[in-house]
Every structure is written in structure tokens, then in C-alpha cells.
Design a protein around this motif. Structure first.
Motif, PDB file in Angstrom:
ATOM      1  N   TRP A   1       0.907  -1.007   0.161  1.00 21.24           N
ATOM      2  CA  TRP A   1       0.094  -0.130   0.090  1.00 21.24           C
ATOM      3  C   TRP A   1       0.912   0.981   0.210  1.00 21.24           C
ATOM      4  CZ3 TRP A   1      -4.882   0.196  -1.184  1.00 21.24           C
ATOM      5  CH2 TRP A   1      -5.782  -0.822  -0.180  1.00 21.24           C
ATOM      6  N   ILE A   2       0.169   1.922  -0.635  1.00 23.30           N
ATOM      7  CA  ILE A   2       1.226   3.421  -0.917  1.00 23.30           C
ATOM      8  C   ILE A   2       0.077   4.511  -0.655  1.00 23.30           C
ATOM      9  CG2 ILE A   2       3.400   2.232  -2.050  1.00 23.30           C
ATOM     10  CD1 ILE A   2       2.040   4.343  -4.675  1.00 23.30           C
ATOM     11  N   ASP A   3       1.248   5.959  -0.550  1.00 19.06           N
ATOM     12  CA  ASP A   3       0.051   6.504   0.385  1.00 19.06           C
ATOM     13  C   ASP A   3       0.626   7.572  -0.974  1.00 19.06           C
ATOM     14  OD1 ASP A   3      -1.594   8.761   0.803  1.00 19.06           O
ATOM     15  OD2 ASP A   3      -0.691   9.214   2.624  1.00 19.06           O
ATOM     16  N   GLU A   4       0.319   7.835  -2.055  1.00 22.44           N
ATOM     17  CA  GLU A   4       0.523   8.746  -3.125  1.00 22.44           C
ATOM     18  C   GLU A   4       0.009  10.448  -2.535  1.00 22.44           C
ATOM     19  OE1 GLU A   4       0.084   9.880  -7.512  1.00 22.44           O
ATOM     20  OE2 GLU A   4       0.293   7.933  -6.997  1.00 22.44           O
ATOM     21  N   ARG A   5       1.312  10.706  -2.254  1.00 20.67           N
ATOM     22  CA  ARG A   5       1.292  12.683  -2.824  1.00 20.67           C
ATOM     23  C   ARG A   5       1.808  13.345  -3.984  1.00 20.67           C
ATOM     24  NH1 ARG A   5       0.577  13.030   3.774  1.00 20.67           N
ATOM     25  NH2 ARG A   5      -0.075  11.641   4.217  1.00 20.67           N
ATOM     26  N   THR A   6       0.759  14.447  -5.190  1.00 22.75           N
ATOM     27  CA  THR A   6       1.162  14.496  -5.868  1.00 22.75           C
ATOM     28  C   THR A   6       0.966  15.888  -5.830  1.00 22.75           C
ATOM     29  OG1 THR A   6       0.683  12.237  -7.016  1.00 22.75           O
ATOM     30  CG2 THR A   6       1.123  14.611  -8.657  1.00 22.75           C
ATOM     31  N   THR A   7       2.289  16.638  -7.071  1.00 21.52           N
ATOM     32  CA  THR A   7       2.235  18.185  -6.879  1.00 21.52           C
ATOM     33  C   THR A   7       2.539  18.415  -8.658  1.00 21.52           C
ATOM     34  OG1 THR A   7       3.561  18.982  -4.929  1.00 21.52           O
ATOM     35  CG2 THR A   7       3.291  20.291  -6.541  1.00 21.52           C
TER      36      THR A   7
END
Length: 186
Positions: free
Chosen positions: A131-137
Motif C-alpha cells: 500500500w502506498i499513499d501517493e502525494r502528487t504536486t
């Protein structure tokens, strides 16, 4: 180099012997360049020491990964697997999560969207799921044209998802400024 105002500057000096025997000396202030290099080294050490993997993608057809942090090795991959195009990140997304992931990524092209966040599964090189928690800019040029996507993918391994009677785990994405917290621990 000590300046009149008491500040110190780092100057790179060059000397050139002239044909007439004289010496031409020139200096270039490299203080800001060295500060930026040191900051980059520090940030790289922080990223490499964390479970977060950093990515930068170009935009448009055939867009490629232009940066992936070395610690992608913790997933069993080499940075060059992605930089060379041998592996495409989207092919690592769990089949049950890929439609939602793609829909979220498509939202990045909309005006006014500067960030998004998503929690989903990716396949590690050994075949297990993470599981990953992607945080994208979203990176835009001066005219607001989308030029790149920079994503940090911290491992969300401590999260457990309540299936709500379904076999597919919750996939949550929040756009723009209001980034929702990850699903509650169960």
C-alpha cells in the motif's frame, strides 16, 4: 571572500596567463550555487533514508519518468528500470485500483488542480503488494500549462483498510488544497 557588509561569499577564481606575460584574473560568485547543491544533497539524504519514493513524470503521449529516487530499491526495482522505460509505473498498480488511479491522474490536467493524493496498491518486484499513499504536486509553467508531475509515494504499510463488505480496498483521492487524511486505522 569577505564583503564590505561583513557577509561571506564563495568565489571561484580563474587565472589565465596572457601572451604578454601578464595574468588575467576573474572571479565568479558561486555562493548560491553551492547552497543549492548542499540543499539538494541534504534533501536526497532525507528521501533516501525514508520509505518515500520520489518520482517526476513528463506530460503528454509517451511521457517518461525523468527522476526516481534510489530508494525504489526497497520495492525490489532499480531506478533505471523506470528511467529507461523498461517498466511503467502504471503497470505496477493493482488491477482493482488502476481505473480509479487513472481517473485521478487525468484530473491533474484540469486547471486549478495543484495537488492530489491517492492510496492504492503497487506490486513489488517479488510479486507482493504494497500500500502506498501517493502525494502528487502538479508543476505548471508561467502560462499555467502542465509540464510535469512530481509524486512522493510514502509506504502506507501501517494502514489497514476496512473493506465495507467489498473485496476491493478503499481508494481515496482529494484534489487541490484540502488534502484528506488517510483512511482511519482499523
Amino acid at each position: 571572500q569577505l564583503c564590505r557588509d561583513g557577509s561571506a561569499r564563495l568565489v571561484l577564481w580563474n587565472a589565465l596567463r596572457m601572451p604578454d606575460g601578464g595574468i588575467l584574473v576573474s572571479g565568479r560568485d558561486v555562493t548560491e550555487e553551492r547552497r543549492a547543491q548542499e540543499q539538494e544533497r541534504l534533501l536526497t539524504r532525507i528521501i533516501e533514508g525514508s520509505p518515500a519514493v520520489m518520482w517526476r513524470w513528463g506530460i503528454g503521449p509517451g511521457a517518461v519518468v525523468s527522476l526516481v529516487s534510489e530508494n525504489v530499491r526497497q520495492w525490489g526495482y532499480q531506478p533505471d528500470d523506470f528511467l529507461s522505460g523498461r517498466l511503467d509505473f502504471v503497470h505496477l498498480v493493482h488491477p482493482d485500483d488502476v481505473d480509479v488511479a487513472m481517473a485521478c491522474m487525468a484530473q491533474a490536467a484540469l486547471p486549478g488542480i495543484d495537488h492530489y493524493r491517492g492510496t492504492y496498491r503497487v506490486r513489488k518486484a517479488d510479486g507482493s503488494w504494497l500500500w502506498i499513499d501517493e502525494r502528487t504536486t502538479i508543476v505548471r509553467d508561467a502560462e499555467g500549462v502542465l509540464v510535469a508531475v512530481i509524486a512522493g509515494t510514502p509506504v502506507a504499510g501501517s494502514l489497514r483498510f476496512e473493506p465495507d463488505g467489498h473485496d476491493v480496498a478503499v481508494f481515496r483521492v482529494t484534489f487541490s488544497e484540502g488534502v484528506a487524511p488517510p483512511p482511519p486505522l482499523v
